[in-house]
Design a protein around this motif. Sequence first.
Motif, mmCIF file in Angstrom:
data_model
loop_
_atom_site.group_PDB
_atom_site.id
_atom_site.type_symbol
_atom_site.label_atom_id
_atom_site.label_comp_id
_atom_site.label_asym_id
_atom_site.label_seq_id
_atom_site.Cartn_x
_atom_site.Cartn_y
_atom_site.Cartn_z
ATOM 1 N N GLU A 272 0.818 -1.211 0.000
ATOM 2 C CA GLU A 272 0.000 0.000 0.000
ATOM 3 C C GLU A 272 0.855 1.266 0.000
ATOM 4 O O GLU A 272 0.413 2.323 -0.424
ATOM 5 C CB GLU A 272 -0.918 0.036 1.234
ATOM 6 N N ASP A 273 2.087 1.155 0.472
ATOM 7 C CA ASP A 273 2.982 2.319 0.540
ATOM 8 C C ASP A 273 3.811 2.502 -0.731
ATOM 9 O O ASP A 273 4.690 3.355 -0.765
ATOM 10 C CB ASP A 273 3.905 2.191 1.755
ATOM 11 N N PHE A 274 3.543 1.719 -1.776
ATOM 12 C CA PHE A 274 4.254 1.896 -3.051
ATOM 13 C C PHE A 274 3.895 3.232 -3.692
ATOM 14 O O PHE A 274 4.647 3.765 -4.492
ATOM 15 C CB PHE A 274 3.912 0.766 -4.026
ATOM 16 N N ALA A 275 2.731 3.756 -3.378
ATOM 17 C CA ALA A 275 2.324 5.072 -3.872
ATOM 18 C C ALA A 275 2.283 6.025 -2.690
ATOM 19 O O ALA A 275 1.819 5.672 -1.615
ATOM 20 C CB ALA A 275 0.957 4.994 -4.539
ATOM 21 N N VAL A 276 2.808 7.214 -2.891
ATOM 22 C CA VAL A 276 2.819 8.212 -1.828
ATOM 23 C C VAL A 276 2.045 9.435 -2.285
ATOM 24 O O VAL A 276 2.048 9.791 -3.458
ATOM 25 C CB VAL A 276 4.258 8.613 -1.418
ATOM 26 N N GLY A 277 1.376 10.067 -1.339
ATOM 27 C CA GLY A 277 0.604 11.263 -1.638
ATOM 28 C C GLY A 277 1.369 12.508 -1.234
ATOM 29 O O GLY A 277 2.184 12.489 -0.319
ATOM 30 N N ARG A 278 1.106 13.577 -1.956
ATOM 31 C CA ARG A 278 1.667 14.874 -1.610
ATOM 32 C C ARG A 278 0.671 15.935 -2.007
ATOM 33 O O ARG A 278 -0.238 15.683 -2.795
ATOM 34 C CB ARG A 278 3.008 15.096 -2.281
ATOM 35 N N ARG A 279 0.846 17.120 -1.454
ATOM 36 C CA ARG A 279 -0.039 18.229 -1.787
ATOM 37 C C ARG A 279 0.147 18.638 -3.241
ATOM 38 O O ARG A 279 1.266 18.704 -3.738
ATOM 39 C CB ARG A 279 0.274 19.437 -0.913
ATOM 40 N N ALA A 280 -0.950 18.920 -3.902
ATOM 41 C CA ALA A 280 -0.878 19.443 -5.269
ATOM 42 C C ALA A 280 -0.458 20.909 -5.197
ATOM 43 O O ALA A 280 -0.864 21.637 -4.294
ATOM 44 C CB ALA A 280 -2.238 19.327 -5.944
ATOM 45 N N THR A 281 0.398 21.323 -6.128
ATOM 46 C CA THR A 281 0.846 22.709 -6.189
ATOM 47 C C THR A 281 0.680 23.248 -7.594
ATOM 48 O O THR A 281 0.410 22.496 -8.532
ATOM 49 C CB THR A 281 2.337 22.842 -5.792
ATOM 50 N N LYS B 20 -6.687 18.807 -2.778
ATOM 51 C CA LYS B 20 -6.397 17.858 -3.840
ATOM 52 C C LYS B 20 -5.064 17.206 -3.520
ATOM 53 O O LYS B 20 -4.109 17.875 -3.180
ATOM 54 C CB LYS B 20 -6.319 18.575 -5.188
ATOM 55 N N ASN B 21 -5.014 15.903 -3.623
ATOM 56 C CA ASN B 21 -3.783 15.182 -3.353
ATOM 57 C C ASN B 21 -3.318 14.505 -4.633
ATOM 58 O O ASN B 21 -4.120 13.991 -5.398
ATOM 59 C CB ASN B 21 -4.010 14.131 -2.260
ATOM 60 N N VAL B 22 -2.028 14.529 -4.862
ATOM 61 C CA VAL B 22 -1.433 13.895 -6.024
ATOM 62 C C VAL B 22 -0.721 12.638 -5.540
ATOM 63 O O VAL B 22 0.059 12.695 -4.598
ATOM 64 C CB VAL B 22 -0.426 14.853 -6.706
ATOM 65 N N TRP B 23 -1.006 11.526 -6.202
ATOM 66 C CA TRP B 23 -0.371 10.266 -5.840
ATOM 67 C C TRP B 23 0.730 9.954 -6.837
ATOM 68 O O TRP B 23 0.553 10.103 -8.039
ATOM 69 C CB TRP B 23 -1.399 9.134 -5.811
ATOM 70 N N GLU B 24 1.868 9.512 -6.338
ATOM 71 C CA GLU B 24 2.995 9.135 -7.178
ATOM 72 C C GLU B 24 3.538 7.795 -6.708
ATOM 73 O O GLU B 24 3.591 7.520 -5.512
ATOM 74 C CB GLU B 24 4.119 10.177 -7.091
ATOM 75 N N TRP B 25 3.947 6.975 -7.681
ATOM 76 C CA TRP B 25 4.597 5.715 -7.370
ATOM 77 C C TRP B 25 6.016 5.988 -6.899
ATOM 78 O O TRP B 25 6.705 6.828 -7.451
ATOM 79 C CB TRP B 25 4.657 4.828 -8.610
ATOM 80 N N ARG B 26 6.450 5.248 -5.888
ATOM 81 C CA ARG B 26 7.823 5.352 -5.400
ATOM 82 C C ARG B 26 8.126 4.091 -4.593
ATOM 83 O O ARG B 26 7.633 3.910 -3.489
ATOM 84 C CB ARG B 26 7.963 6.587 -4.515
ATOM 85 N N PHE B 27 8.953 3.194 -5.190
ATOM 86 C CA PHE B 27 9.314 1.956 -4.492
ATOM 87 C C PHE B 27 10.630 1.431 -5.043
ATOM 88 O O PHE B 27 11.196 2.004 -5.981
ATOM 89 C CB PHE B 27 8.201 0.899 -4.613
ATOM 90 N N ALA B 28 11.128 0.365 -4.440
ATOM 91 C CA ALA B 28 12.387 -0.244 -4.874
ATOM 92 C C ALA B 28 12.195 -1.756 -4.981
ATOM 93 O O ALA B 28 11.434 -2.352 -4.221
ATOM 94 C CB ALA B 28 13.505 0.073 -3.890
ATOM 95 N N LEU B 29 12.890 -2.344 -5.946
ATOM 96 C CA LEU B 29 12.847 -3.791 -6.156
ATOM 97 C C LEU B 29 14.256 -4.343 -6.098
ATOM 98 O O LEU B 29 15.165 -3.787 -6.715
ATOM 99 C CB LEU B 29 12.250 -4.112 -7.531
ATOM 100 N N GLN B 30 14.449 -5.415 -5.353
ATOM 101 C CA GLN B 30 15.736 -6.104 -5.377
ATOM 102 C C GLN B 30 15.604 -7.254 -6.372
ATOM 103 O O GLN B 30 14.668 -8.050 -6.290
ATOM 104 C CB GLN B 30 16.123 -6.641 -4.006
ATOM 105 N N VAL B 31 16.539 -7.314 -7.327
ATOM 106 C CA VAL B 31 16.456 -8.312 -8.391
ATOM 107 C C VAL B 31 17.742 -9.123 -8.469
ATOM 108 O O VAL B 31 18.800 -8.695 -7.999
ATOM 109 C CB VAL B 31 16.163 -7.658 -9.764
ATOM 110 N N GLU B 32 17.613 -10.312 -9.065
ATOM 111 C CA GLU B 32 18.755 -11.168 -9.363
ATOM 112 C C GLU B 32 18.541 -11.760 -10.745
ATOM 113 O O GLU B 32 17.427 -11.718 -11.287
ATOM 114 C CB GLU B 32 18.919 -12.264 -8.316
ATOM 115 N N ASP B 33 19.595 -12.310 -11.335
ATOM 116 C CA ASP B 33 19.479 -12.925 -12.652
ATOM 117 C C ASP B 33 18.456 -14.051 -12.606
ATOM 118 O O ASP B 33 18.511 -14.917 -11.735
ATOM 119 C CB ASP B 33 20.829 -13.480 -13.117
ATOM 120 N N ALA B 34 17.542 -14.045 -13.558
ATOM 121 C CA ALA B 34 16.477 -15.056 -13.578
ATOM 122 C C ALA B 34 16.964 -16.391 -14.121
ATOM 123 O O ALA B 34 16.419 -17.429 -13.776
ATOM 124 C CB ALA B 34 15.305 -14.558 -14.412
ATOM 125 N N ASN B 35 17.977 -16.381 -14.951
ATOM 126 C CA ASN B 35 18.398 -17.625 -15.595
ATOM 127 C C ASN B 35 19.687 -18.202 -15.030
ATOM 128 O O ASN B 35 20.228 -19.125 -15.591
ATOM 129 C CB ASN B 35 18.523 -17.416 -17.106
#
Length: 140
Positions: free
Chosen positions: A56-65, A96-111
């Motif tokens: 649920e915290d992958f998107a963060v809200g901030r005040r619209a300007t 009015k609130n603006v929502w923006e995506w903000r997150f991190a993914l840890q990845v490794e080689d799939a093959n």
Amino acid sequence: MWTVKCAFPDQPTSSIAEILKPRALLAEDLESDSPFTVCKYRAHVRVVDYFPHNVEDFAVGRRATEYDMLSDYSGGEDTDPEEDMRIFRSGKGFKKNVWEWRFALQVEDANKKGSKDRIWLIVDNLAAQGLLGLDDNATK
């Protein structure tokens, strides 16, 4: 399971180990490792961890300007995201609130079986829209 299409399909595929290799910095007969690298990579990876741990915290809200109409504006330095979230969740102070995506993914080689090489990828609003197929360019 999601399949993500690459934004740069003509780019050769790189392994995480190749991406993590330091790049040489050449300057006036002095060779050293570059402190950072600005490159585009294409890799076949799988996600092994993510942050924040609440989806649920992958998107963060901030005040619209008034600056939101500028295409490259991503929030001011004088805003406190944690305070903005407290105010928003309380239901006070936002017209009015603006929502923006903000997150991190840890990845490794799939093959590669047993590969220990992992890297954290920071995903901002525009990258998340492409990754999740939420923009016009991702569906073309």
